[in-house]
Structure formats: C-alpha cells, structure tokens
Design a protein around this motif. Structure first.
Motif, short mmCIF file in Angstrom:
data_model
loop_
_atom_site.label_atom_id
_atom_site.label_comp_id
_atom_site.label_asym_id
_atom_site.label_seq_id
_atom_site.Cartn_x
_atom_site.Cartn_y
_atom_site.Cartn_z
N ARG A 89 0.82 -1.22 0.00
CA ARG A 89 0.00 0.00 0.00
C ARG A 89 0.85 1.27 0.00
N MET A 90 2.01 1.21 0.67
CA MET A 90 2.88 2.37 0.69
C MET A 90 4.10 2.19 -0.22
N GLY A 91 4.15 1.08 -0.93
CA GLY A 91 5.29 0.78 -1.78
C GLY A 91 4.90 0.54 -3.22
N TYR A 92 4.66 -0.72 -3.57
CA TYR A 92 4.40 -1.08 -4.96
C TYR A 92 3.23 -0.30 -5.57
N ALA A 93 2.21 -0.02 -4.80
CA ALA A 93 1.04 0.67 -5.35
C ALA A 93 1.41 2.03 -5.93
N ARG A 94 2.46 2.64 -5.41
CA ARG A 94 2.90 3.94 -5.89
C ARG A 94 3.51 3.84 -7.28
N ALA A 95 3.99 2.65 -7.66
CA ALA A 95 4.72 2.48 -8.92
C ALA A 95 3.82 2.04 -10.07
N TYR A 96 2.59 1.67 -9.79
CA TYR A 96 1.71 1.15 -10.85
C TYR A 96 1.36 2.23 -11.86
N ARG A 97 1.62 1.93 -13.12
CA ARG A 97 1.16 2.75 -14.24
C ARG A 97 -0.20 2.22 -14.71
N PRO A 98 -0.94 3.00 -15.50
CA PRO A 98 -2.22 2.48 -16.01
C PRO A 98 -2.05 1.16 -16.76
N GLU A 99 -0.99 1.02 -17.54
CA GLU A 99 -0.81 -0.22 -18.29
C GLU A 99 -0.53 -1.40 -17.37
N ASP A 100 0.05 -1.14 -16.21
CA ASP A 100 0.27 -2.20 -15.23
C ASP A 100 -1.04 -2.63 -14.59
N VAL A 101 -1.91 -1.66 -14.35
CA VAL A 101 -3.24 -1.98 -13.81
C VAL A 101 -4.01 -2.83 -14.80
N TYR A 102 -3.99 -2.43 -16.07
CA TYR A 102 -4.75 -3.16 -17.10
C TYR A 102 -4.31 -4.62 -17.20
N ILE A 103 -3.00 -4.85 -17.40
CA ILE A 103 -2.57 -6.22 -17.63
C ILE A 103 -2.67 -7.06 -16.36
N SER A 104 -2.45 -6.45 -15.21
CA SER A 104 -2.54 -7.20 -13.95
C SER A 104 -3.97 -7.66 -13.70
N ILE A 105 -4.93 -6.77 -13.89
CA ILE A 105 -6.33 -7.15 -13.68
C ILE A 105 -6.78 -8.16 -14.73
N LEU A 106 -6.42 -7.94 -15.98
CA LEU A 106 -6.85 -8.86 -17.03
C LEU A 106 -6.30 -10.26 -16.77
N VAL A 107 -5.01 -10.38 -16.52
CA VAL A 107 -4.43 -11.70 -16.27
C VAL A 107 -4.99 -12.29 -14.98
N GLY A 108 -5.20 -11.46 -13.96
CA GLY A 108 -5.77 -11.96 -12.72
C GLY A 108 -7.17 -12.53 -12.90
N LEU A 109 -7.98 -11.83 -13.70
CA LEU A 109 -9.34 -12.33 -13.95
C LEU A 109 -9.31 -13.59 -14.80
N LEU A 110 -8.42 -13.65 -15.77
CA LEU A 110 -8.32 -14.86 -16.58
C LEU A 110 -7.81 -16.03 -15.77
N GLU A 111 -6.90 -15.78 -14.84
CA GLU A 111 -6.46 -16.84 -13.92
C GLU A 111 -7.64 -17.39 -13.13
N ALA A 112 -8.51 -16.47 -12.67
CA ALA A 112 -9.70 -16.90 -11.93
C ALA A 112 -10.60 -17.75 -12.83
N LEU A 113 -10.85 -17.26 -14.03
CA LEU A 113 -11.69 -17.98 -14.97
C LEU A 113 -11.11 -19.36 -15.29
N ASP A 114 -9.83 -19.41 -15.49
CA ASP A 114 -9.15 -20.66 -15.83
C ASP A 114 -9.31 -21.70 -14.73
N SER A 115 -9.46 -21.25 -13.47
CA SER A 115 -9.59 -22.18 -12.34
C SER A 115 -11.04 -22.43 -11.95
N GLY A 116 -11.98 -21.98 -12.77
CA GLY A 116 -13.39 -22.28 -12.52
C GLY A 116 -14.16 -21.22 -11.78
#
Length: 466
Positions: A89-116
């Motif tokens: 919250r006080m570290g990595y979150a400060r470094a996220y760019r919009p493109e990092d948010v996009y790919i992280s959420i997309l891959v995270g959601l696909l990981e969820a979908l892939d596991s049912g």
C-alpha cells in the motif's frame, strides 16, 4: 450458439436439496439453464458438448480479490500484515502505471476464470488517477467473467497525487459511473470503502452516500487489528445495510456480526491471508452459529495461488480444527467432524451468490438460472480411484482439473484451454509489468505525501506500539 447441450456429466447442483445426478444432460438456452435431466434429446440447432467422465458443478464465486496485485505475484509470501501495508500500500502501489493496472487485472481475472471462478468481486484500490480507473474498466470488459469492479477510494501516497483531496476522488468515481458501459450480466460497478482509520467518519459517510445515491453495492475491509470496531462504528452512525459486503471481520465481536446479520449484510472470509497475516482465525464457524452464510475470497495473488480449491480446503479444515479443539483440550477425541464437505462447497458457490445479492441468478445449477457451469476432468492420478463427487471437488481436485468453463451460456474454456485470448501477448505484457514493478523502490518512513499516507504510517505505529 443460442442453444448448447452438455451431455453426460456427473452433475452437482448445489441446490437447496444438494441434488446429485450420477449422469445427466444440461440444456442451455439464451444463456440460461433450460433443463437438467438424465437424457435430453438434442435440439436441431444445439451445439452438443460431451462432458461424460467429468464432474459438472456451478461456477465458483470469489467475493474478495485485489486483482491488480497479479503484477507482483508472490512478493508477500513471508509477509505479515504490517509488511503488507508497508510494502504494497505504501510501496508497490505507488509504482503502478495504467498499463500495469490493465494487464494485472486482465491476467488476474483470466487466472480466476481458468480455475473455474465465474463471478468475482474485485476490490480495486489502485485508482491512482483517472487513467488507472479507465485501465481497470478496460480489463474487466475484456476478461469474460462476471466481475463487480469496486472502485476503491483509497488515497495511495504518491509524491504528486492526481487527486487533490477526497472530493476530487469522489468526482472521478462520478465520472466512471456516467461513462461506464456494462457488458449486460457480466460487469457492474461497486464501491470499496477506505478503511475506517484512514479517513474521517464524515468521509466514510460520503463514500457510502455516493454508493447509495447511485445504487452501487459496497464492500469494505472490516474487523482487522487496525479496524477492530469498524462494524460498530458504521452501526452507530446508521450506515449498515444489505448492500455492504464486509471482508475479514476476524476481530469483530459477536455483537458486530449480529449487526451485520440484522442489517442484511454479508461477510467474505479469506482464510489463507487471515491465517498468515495474523488477522485472527476465519470467522466461518462464528457466522454459521449466527445463522449466516460464509462466503470465500482469494484476496491476493501477491501472496498465494488464485484458485478457489485452496480456500475451500483451508477454510473447511481450519474450522474443523477449531471445533475439535474443545474435545482435545478435555482429553477426548471428537465424536464427529463438522462442517461437512457439502457445506464447504456451498461456501464457494451459493453462499457467494447470496453475499453478492445474486442468489436468484447464480450459485447453483437450477432451471432458469444463469448458465455459469464448470466441468472437472477426472483423468489424473489423484482421481484414481474416483472419489465421490463433492469430496472430490472440495478435498481432491486442483485448478488444473478445470477442463470446461461456461459463463452466461458462453463457452470460455474448452478442452482445458481458455478461448479468445492471445496468451503470448498477455505473457509479454505481464513480464514487462513485472520488470517495471520489481525495480520500484519501497518507501522510506518520510514518503507519506498524502493524508492517507500519513494515516497509514500512524496506523502502523499504533499497531506496533500496542
């Protein structure tokens, strides 16, 4: 196809009677379940998919995840809650760019979908700027599972914040509400409240007021060591309601849990983080004793895996251990074990649907419900010999066993492969984000540029001192 016939699977409905079909067909029409029967004649215009030899069940429902943390997978493996607040919250979150948010959420959601997992509450407190919020929405629209994106009002401690104050952040959320284009039935907006100690009661009331003014569901971290009386605070201010999904609640009193119950609210338990990060034991059994329905969330893949099988297993076995403990302390062996595996499966399906106020639509395989359907292959060594269906799902199966996923009648995974996504592109973008975030410096004690940053630092000091 407007009609799909799923043939021959062992069907675990998770309906009110826990109906099991040793072998059955499921007819899907216009995205909904039209029939479940031992044999259904294939309509002329139907696609027929053979699921014989598979266990068929409703899609899992993840009621709490921070998908944006996919880009820093595994960094929190040995972290306490204090490490987490400092490091993310006080570290990595400060470094996220919009493109990092996009790919992280997309891959995270696909990981969820892939596991049912077919439905997910995404607690998105990485809205560092309007562009970050837009990137999150773009990922949700692309992923293809039911996602409730909860706009997080958290003020990440940036050296040059995009939002001048709390009012400016609310204004950006207003913009998102105006421009949000939902995929019917698959994506919707919600609000993620800032934790109670980080903002004033007036600001909390403003966040809740915003959500209710727009009819948006609410979720919030509650009852952790830093906010042990958060539920009572909301209750005293008359702000509890059936639209709030409370997360964790480990330090909430029984009276507070009753307040949630009586308000019509629900609770999401995240067993693995709660056990590791010293939040206290999951409140699964305490909720059940009050007649409430525990739901499960994965929480963070910055710590562990993103599948529901792990959380079902850990949540169920920890609650069993807690119930066994009084007998063991008395020098006796417990006469029986509870809860059972059927209850464990309900934590991850129908209870999650109820927690999201979507029980009429999803969570079980029943005629007229949305066709959110998962099938598990049983050809692995861990299925030799095959276990009964429900024990197999809860205590034997793995994410890699998920061979088929359907969301709202649309096939998203088939023959153990996700459909419709360029995996090479995703991998390249995800590795670029990982490289960028791995080089981000963690904050020093003075890097608390915003009011929330100062509040985080103060909360950490308070916890350490206590």
């Amino acid at each position: 196809m407007s009609r799909v016939l799923l043939k021959g699977g062992q069907v675990v409905t998770v309906d009110a009677r826990d109906t099991l079909h040793p072998a059955a067909d499921i007819l899907v029409e216009q995205g909904r379940i039209a029939a479940i029967a031992p044999t259904i004649a294939a309509p002329a215009d139907a696609e027929v998919i053979d699921l014989s030899g598979h266990i068929v069940l409703p899609g899992f429902i993840d009621t709490h995840r921070h998908s944006w943390q996919t880009g820093i997978r595994g960094v929190a493996a040995d972290w306490s809650l204090l490490d987490y607040v400092r490091g993310i919250r006080m570290g990595y979150a400060r470094a996220y760019r919009p493109e990092d948010v996009y790919i992280s959420i997309l891959v995270g959601l696909l990981e969820a979908l892939d596991s049912g997992i077919t439905t997910l509450c995404d607690f998105c407190h990485i809205m560092n700027s309007p562009a970050h919020a837009d990137a999150a929405l773009a990922a949700v629209r692309e992923a293809g599972l039911r996602t409730r994106l909860h706009y997080g009002f958290y003020d990440v401690p940036l050296p040059q914040p995009a939002f001048a104050d709390h009012a400016a952040r609310l204004a950006d959320a207003e913009r998102i509400v105006r421009t949000f284009g939902a995929i019917p039935g698959l994506s919707e907006l919600g609000v993620a409240l800032t934790e109670a100690k980080l903002v004033s009661p007036a600001e909390t009331a403003a966040e809740i007021g915003f959500a209710r003014r727009h009819g948006l569901p609410i979720t919030a971290h509650m009852g952790t060591l830093s906010t042990p009386d958060a539920v009572a605070r909301l209750g005293a201010d008359g702000l509890l309601g059936p639209d709030i999904l409370h997360v964790h609640c480990n330090f909430s009193s029984d009276e507070e849990l009753k307040m949630i119950r009586d308000s019509g609210g629900a609770v999401s338990c995240t067993p693995e983080t709660e056990l590791q990060m010293a939040m206290g034991f999951p409140v699964i059994g305490r909720l059940m004793a009050l007649g409430m329905a525990p739901s499960l969330g994965i929480d963070i893949v910055s710590d562990y895996s993103g599948d529901m099988f792990s959380q079902m297993r850990i949540g169920l076995q920890v609650e069993r251990a807690l119930r066994n403990e009084p007998s063991l302390r008395a020098g006796k062996m417990p006469a029986s074990i509870s809860p059972g595996v059927r209850e464990g499966l309900r934590f991850a399906t129908v209870n999650g649907a109820a927690a999201m106020n979507r029980g009429v639509e999803i969570g079980s395989l029943e005629v007229a419900k949305q066709a959110d359907i998962v099938a598990l292959r049983q050809d692995g060594l861990h299925f030799l010999p095959p276990a009964p269906a429900v024990p197999a799902i809860v205590l034997q199966a793995r994410a890699s066993d998920v061979a088929f996923v359907m969301v709202g009648g649309a096939v998203r995974k088939r023959d153990s492969r996700l459909l419709g996504h360029d995996m090479a592109r995703l991998r390249a973008a995800m590795l670029a984000t990982q490289t960028h975030l791995a080089s981000a410096p963690l904050p020093g004690p003075a890097e608390t540029a915003t009011s929330t940053g100062r509040a985080y630092a103060s909360a950490i000091e308070d916890i350490v001192a206590s």
